[in-house]
Design an enzyme around this catalytic site. Structure first.
Site, mmCIF file in Angstrom:
data_model
loop_
_atom_site.group_PDB
_atom_site.id
_atom_site.type_symbol
_atom_site.label_atom_id
_atom_site.label_comp_id
_atom_site.label_asym_id
_atom_site.label_seq_id
_atom_site.Cartn_x
_atom_site.Cartn_y
_atom_site.Cartn_z
ATOM 1 N N SER A 141 1.149 -1.192 0.033
ATOM 2 C CA SER A 141 -0.335 0.004 -0.032
ATOM 3 C C SER A 141 1.121 1.020 -0.349
ATOM 4 O O SER A 141 1.888 1.167 0.408
ATOM 5 C CB SER A 141 -0.788 -0.224 0.883
ATOM 6 O OG SER A 141 -1.734 1.007 1.467
ATOM 7 N N TYR A 154 -1.561 -0.583 10.391
ATOM 8 C CA TYR A 154 -1.463 -0.534 9.276
ATOM 9 C C TYR A 154 -0.628 -0.057 8.738
ATOM 10 O O TYR A 154 0.275 -1.138 7.379
ATOM 11 C CB TYR A 154 -2.650 0.004 8.923
ATOM 12 C CG TYR A 154 -3.408 -0.574 7.392
ATOM 13 C CD1 TYR A 154 -3.854 -1.697 6.996
ATOM 14 C CD2 TYR A 154 -2.888 0.516 6.562
ATOM 15 C CE1 TYR A 154 -3.883 -1.527 5.334
ATOM 16 C CE2 TYR A 154 -3.372 0.201 4.903
ATOM 17 C CZ TYR A 154 -3.942 -0.955 4.620
ATOM 18 O OH TYR A 154 -4.431 -1.470 3.496
HETATM 19 N N1 LIG Z 1 -9.231 -0.779 -1.001
HETATM 20 C C1 LIG Z 1 -7.665 -0.046 -0.492
HETATM 21 O O1 LIG Z 1 -8.010 0.866 -1.270
HETATM 22 C C2 LIG Z 1 -6.739 -0.637 -0.318
HETATM 23 C C3 LIG Z 1 -5.257 0.711 -0.430
HETATM 24 C C4 LIG Z 1 -4.336 -0.160 -0.573
HETATM 25 C C5 LIG Z 1 -3.761 -1.366 -0.068
HETATM 26 N N2 LIG Z 1 -5.062 -2.782 -0.237
HETATM 27 C C6 LIG Z 1 -4.693 -4.080 0.296
HETATM 28 O O2 LIG Z 1 -5.266 -4.517 -0.798
HETATM 29 C C7 LIG Z 1 -5.863 -5.530 -0.117
HETATM 30 C C8 LIG Z 1 -6.931 -6.068 -0.230
HETATM 31 O O3 LIG Z 1 -7.746 -5.690 -0.033
HETATM 32 P P1 LIG Z 1 -9.538 -4.839 -0.146
HETATM 33 O O4 LIG Z 1 -8.706 -3.927 -1.091
HETATM 34 O O5 LIG Z 1 -9.381 -5.745 -1.582
HETATM 35 O O6 LIG Z 1 -10.611 -5.595 0.557
HETATM 36 P P2 LIG Z 1 -11.344 -6.654 1.042
HETATM 37 O O7 LIG Z 1 -12.070 -6.025 0.392
HETATM 38 O O8 LIG Z 1 -11.642 -6.207 2.219
HETATM 39 O O9 LIG Z 1 -10.539 -7.690 0.767
HETATM 40 C C9 LIG Z 1 -9.781 -8.331 1.710
HETATM 41 C C10 LIG Z 1 -10.042 -9.648 2.025
HETATM 42 O O10 LIG Z 1 -9.041 -10.088 2.988
HETATM 43 C C11 LIG Z 1 -9.076 -11.606 3.239
HETATM 44 N N3 LIG Z 1 -9.026 -11.579 4.791
HETATM 45 C C12 LIG Z 1 -8.819 -10.962 6.170
HETATM 46 N N4 LIG Z 1 -8.298 -11.213 6.585
HETATM 47 C C13 LIG Z 1 -8.005 -12.620 6.393
HETATM 48 C C14 LIG Z 1 -7.582 -13.942 7.329
HETATM 49 N N5 LIG Z 1 -7.758 -13.014 9.248
HETATM 50 N N6 LIG Z 1 -7.387 -14.989 6.871
HETATM 51 C C15 LIG Z 1 -8.253 -14.776 5.586
HETATM 52 N N7 LIG Z 1 -7.619 -14.161 4.513
HETATM 53 C C16 LIG Z 1 -7.932 -12.836 5.245
HETATM 54 C C17 LIG Z 1 -10.365 -11.372 3.409
HETATM 55 O O11 LIG Z 1 -11.487 -12.317 3.057
HETATM 56 P P3 LIG Z 1 -11.942 -12.886 4.071
HETATM 57 O O12 LIG Z 1 -12.643 -12.216 4.754
HETATM 58 O O13 LIG Z 1 -12.772 -14.107 3.924
HETATM 59 O O14 LIG Z 1 -11.291 -14.094 4.815
HETATM 60 C C18 LIG Z 1 -10.466 -10.864 1.893
HETATM 61 O O15 LIG Z 1 -11.031 -11.790 1.120
HETATM 62 C C19 LIG Z 1 -4.849 -5.816 1.186
HETATM 63 O O16 LIG Z 1 -3.979 -5.916 1.870
HETATM 64 C C20 LIG Z 1 -5.254 -3.559 1.718
HETATM 65 O O17 LIG Z 1 -4.847 -3.917 2.193
HETATM 66 C C21 LIG Z 1 -5.996 -1.696 -0.410
#
Ligand SMILES: NC(=O)c1ccc[n+]([C@@H]2O[C@H](COP(=O)([O-])OP(=O)(O)OC[C@H]3O[C@@H](n4cnc5c(N)ncnc54)[C@H](OP(=O)(O)O)[C@@H]3O)[C@@H](O)[C@H]2O)c1
Length: 247
Positions: A141, A154
């Site tokens: 990120s 984070y």
């Molecule tokens: N969205 C943004 O603006 C943004 C920006 C920068 C970086 N990111 C990064 O991108 C990545 C994906 O995030 P996203 O935005 O797609 O959010 P999201 O839609 O909330 O997806 C998060 C994913 O992580 C999984 N997860 C969370 N806790 C877990 C656990 N204990 N065991 C296994 N899986 C787990 C969730 O699956 P389950 O709940 O089914 O386990 C889900 O598939 C993350 O690393 C986030 O930090 C996102």
């Protein structure tokens, strides 16, 4: 030209960026293993991939169950008949108030965002090193570029993940392994729902741009790219100024 991966693992495939990666890898012809906790969501993603002619398997797993990871990794690799690419997208982002010092949430953040990545990507790294090929994607990120006031754990997890991925790249490039660090800004996923955000792009766009970047041999990418300029400026702000800022 789009790389045609045959066998893929996506950790964090039940939603958002991981789900988008899973769909697009399946669209490129990969047999995809979908890993995350919520089985119904994984089944939904697998069903949608299969409906358009793709191949996907579901493996419910909590990434903080570190002891279970090696056996599950072996089970998945056996099922797929090998491994060409792994994407680690699992992550959590908790809202931490100004006067809140919550070790339980901080620990979960580090365990999911960083230690879980190490548990999965060390296994993939060892396998790819031995086979002399493979691709590793880690979703880090922009939040890892500086230690901001907001969301200490984070930002820490992402700074460490970025450093870990760079180190893995430096270990594995000479063995023919491609390690890609993705640093998103704001991506339209459940993680940022209700937050004040800007320059938002869809998860599909983020995954497509990241994969296209890797097709060109790229190693570390901001999505959207303008966040690279923001990162550069952030790094130039002296500490005595940075600590007075409110973001
Ligand atoms: N969205 C943004 O603006 C943004 C920006 C920068 C970086 N990111 C990064 O991108 C990545 C994906 O995030 P996203 O935005 O797609 O959010 P999201 O839609 O909330 O997806 C998060 C994913 O992580 C999984 N997860 C969370 N806790 C877990 C656990 N204990 N065991 C296994 N899986 C787990 C969730 O699956 P389950 O709940 O089914 O386990 C889900 O598939 C993350 O690393 C986030 O930090 C996102």
């Amino acid at each position: 030209m789009a790389t045609a991966y045959q066998r893929a693992i996506v950790v964090g495939a039940s939603s958002g960026i991981g789900e988008a990666f899973a769909r697009q890898l399946a669209g490129r012809g990969a047999h995809v293993a979908l890993v995350a906790r919520r089985q119904p969501e994984l089944e939904r993603v697998a069903g949608e991939i299969r409906r358009v002619g793709g191949r996907a398997e579901v493996f419910p797993h909590d990434v903080v169950g570190f002891d279970a990871t090696p056996a599950l990794f072996d089970q998945i690799v056996a099922k797929l008949g090998g491994l060409d690419i792994i994407v680690y997208a699992s992550g959590v982002l908790h809202d931490i108030a100004e006067n809140e010092w919550n070790f339980a949430l901080d620990r979960e953040t580090i365990e999911v965002n960083l230690i879980g990545a190490m548990a999965w990507l060390n296994l993939a790294g060892a396998r790819f090193q031995a086979q002399g090929s493979g691709t590793i994607f880690g979703i880090s990120s922009i939040a890892g570029e500086r230690g901001r006031r907001a969301n200490s754990a984070y930002g820490t997890s992402k700074a460490a993940l970025t450093a870990y991925l760079e180190s893995v790249r430096n270990r594995l490039t000479r063995y023919g392994v491609h390690v890609v660090t993705v640093k998103p800004g704001f991506i339209d996923t459940p993680m940022i729902k209700g937050r004040p955000v800007f320059w938002v792009i869809s998860a599909d766009t983020a995954a497509r741009r990241s994969l296209a970047f890797a097709d060109r041999g790229g190693q570390s990418v901001f999505v959207p790219a303008r966040w690279g300029l923001v990162a550069l400026i952030l790094k130039l702000i002296p500490s005595f100024v940075f600590r007075r800022l409110n973001f």
